[in-house]
Design an enzyme around this catalytic site. Structure first.
Site, PDB file in Angstrom:
ATOM      1  N   HIS A 180       0.810  -1.216   0.000  1.00  0.00           N
ATOM      2  CA  HIS A 180       0.000   0.000   0.000  1.00  0.00           C
ATOM      3  C   HIS A 180       0.847   1.271   0.000  1.00  0.00           C
ATOM      4  O   HIS A 180       0.323   2.378  -0.201  1.00  0.00           O
ATOM      5  CB  HIS A 180      -0.949   0.011   1.204  1.00  0.00           C
ATOM      6  N   ARG A 181       2.155   1.146   0.219  1.00  0.00           N
ATOM      7  CA  ARG A 181       3.030   2.309   0.097  1.00  0.00           C
ATOM      8  C   ARG A 181       3.172   2.708  -1.368  1.00  0.00           C
ATOM      9  O   ARG A 181       3.397   3.875  -1.698  1.00  0.00           O
ATOM     10  CB  ARG A 181       4.420   2.002   0.662  1.00  0.00           C
TER      11      ARG A 181
END
Length: 466
Positions: A437-438
């Site tokens: 999700h980064r």
């Protein structure tokens, strides 16, 4: 006089620091040629066969089967001039900067440092082991008046020391049998000549002292026997964490606790994909390859990444940068007897469907044989894991370290499905995409998954199969 050359364990790739001895292909007294396979080792990533850098006669095996040894430590001594004229001792040659592995195909050893490293892991923790060469089958020895130069400078004037103070006498095949059956040789009293432990001794121990029979039904599969120590009551077995399993555990822990995982899931009708697979299997152009749902899923994922290239990326913690990769090295998770490995197909985006099938077939067969090399598991971009082969509908897979996404393909089964406003039996599967999700937000991850699902629903969307 004989010329004894120790062969040090080389670094077979990517800075690995140690390996386990799986199987010796030679015994003391055997003649060997240059590049003849002498030993099979298991690194943290794969099985590797090591060729001999010398021609001569095997004098001594320094590490027994099952033991771990550090890179750079000697594992075997070869007499390169049995009964011949005097030659430069091995230690002198090492001091002049020579290395034992320079002639190995594809790799070599680093030059040794001035201070020699002592042997470590020379014997398994569970038993006090003897040298691999047993007195009952002595190897050809040099003249008594000419002691061999040992690999350790401090011991040049002395015969080679046993691996333990209280050695157990047993031939290599007997040691392997004992290891396979989970028998501790140090607890046996040998009945062979000179107290050597025989095959019959090991089999008798299995019959009389196998405590796990108390809690395991006869004929049950017991994969934990290899290298395990059974408790006195037979209720537990402890097995050291080694090689592929240890590497997998370390990688998965690092991935799970460093990259924030998000998983999106969808179900899709893949009836047309199943028809395509049937057609390809009957096509003469594909007669030399195995066509599977994984192949079509891989192609669908490649097409999705080409449409959304920003998902092919990596997070660089050291520089605090996002590294976008302009290539697709698609990994295929493969279950092997030694644990999970994820080799990848290099530049998969450049391959047509037939070539992709060839690469996939070769990759999986090599992985299942335990022969995957470290280079094949490096620099991946995304991974596919087909959990459907186990009858599982879906899951939330963990990212392979250094990658941004992993696609899980679930079981393909016939289910009621609304098709053209009617409920029909259709081939359906569930897909799950986990992503970092980064790097990937929910919108991008969902679009990529939906793109894969749409291609599997209607393969004609992927018009560029070539």
């Amino acid at each position: 006089m004989p010329a004894y050359q120790p062969f040090n364990l080389p670094d077979v790739g990517e800075g690995l620091t140690e390996a386990d001895i799986v199987e010796w292909k030679v015994s003391p007294g055997d003649e060997v040629t240059v590049n003849q396979t002498i030993v099979e080792i298991e690194t943290a990533k794969s099985l590797v066969e090591l060729p001999s850098p010398y021609a001569g006669v095997v004098h001594e095996l320094l590490v027994e089967v099952g033991a771990s040894v550090d890179v750079g430590n000697p594992i075997i001594v070869i007499d390169t001039d049995p009964g011949g004229a005097a030659s430069v001792p091995a230690d002198d040659a090492a001091d002049e900067g020579e290395t034992s592995g320079d002639v190995l195909v594809g790799y070599g050893t680093k030059a040794p440092s001035q201070a020699r490293r002592t042997r470590r892991h020379a014997q398994p923790a569970a038993s006090a082991a003897a040298p691999v060469a047993a007195p009952a089958t002595p190897a050809p020895q040099p003249e008594p008046a000419t002691p061999r130069p040992a690999p350790e400078p401090a011991k040049q004037a002395a015969p080679s020391a046993p691996i333990s103070a209280n050695p157990v006498l047993a031939k290599p095949p007997v040691r392997k049998l004992a290891k396979d059956l989970g028998v501790d040789l140090s607890r046996l009293k040998g009945t062979g000549p000179g107290g050597i432990v025989t095959r019959e001794d090991v089999n008798a121990a299995v019959e009389n002292e196998q405590p796990e029979r108390l809690v395991v039904y006869p004929g049950d599969d017991r994969p934990w026997l290899d290298g395990g120590t059974v408790a006195a009551d037979g209720r537990t077995t402890r097995v050291p964490v080694r090689s592929v399993r240890r590497r997998t555990a370390e990688a998965m822990v690092a991935s799970a606790f460093s990259a924030p995982h998000v998983t999106v899931i969808t179900a899709t009708d893949v009836t047309k994909t199943m028809k395509l697979i049937k057609t390809l299997r009957e096509d003469r152009e594909f007669a030399d390859v195995k066509v599977t749902p994984t192949l079509i899923a891989a192609k669908a994922l490649i097409l999705a990444i080409r449409r959304h290239p920003e998902i092919s990326a990596a997070w660089d913690d050291a520089t605090q940068e996002i590294v976008y990769k302009h290539y697709i090295n698609i990994g295929i998770a493969a279950a092997t007897p030694r644990g999970l490995v994820v080799p990848n197909i290099k530049d998969a985006h450049r391959l047509g469907l037939h070539d992709l099938a060839l690469a996939l077939n070769e990759l999986t067969s090599t992985a299942r044989a335990g022969k995957t090399q470290p280079a094949a598991m490096s620099d991946g971009t995304v991974t596919i894991t087909n959990i459907g082969t186990f009858g599982i509908d879906t899951g939330t897979p963990i990212l392979n370290p250094g990658e941004s996404a992993i696609l899980a393909v679930g079981a393909i089964t016939k289910r009621p499905w609304v098709h053209k406003n009617k409920v029909k039996a259709r081939w359906v599967t569930r897909l799950a995409l986990s992503f970092d999700h980064r790097l990937v937000d929910g919108e991008l991850g969902s679009r990529v998954l939906q793109d894969v699902a749409a291609t599997l629903n209607d393969p004609a969307r992927g018009l560029v199969w070539g």
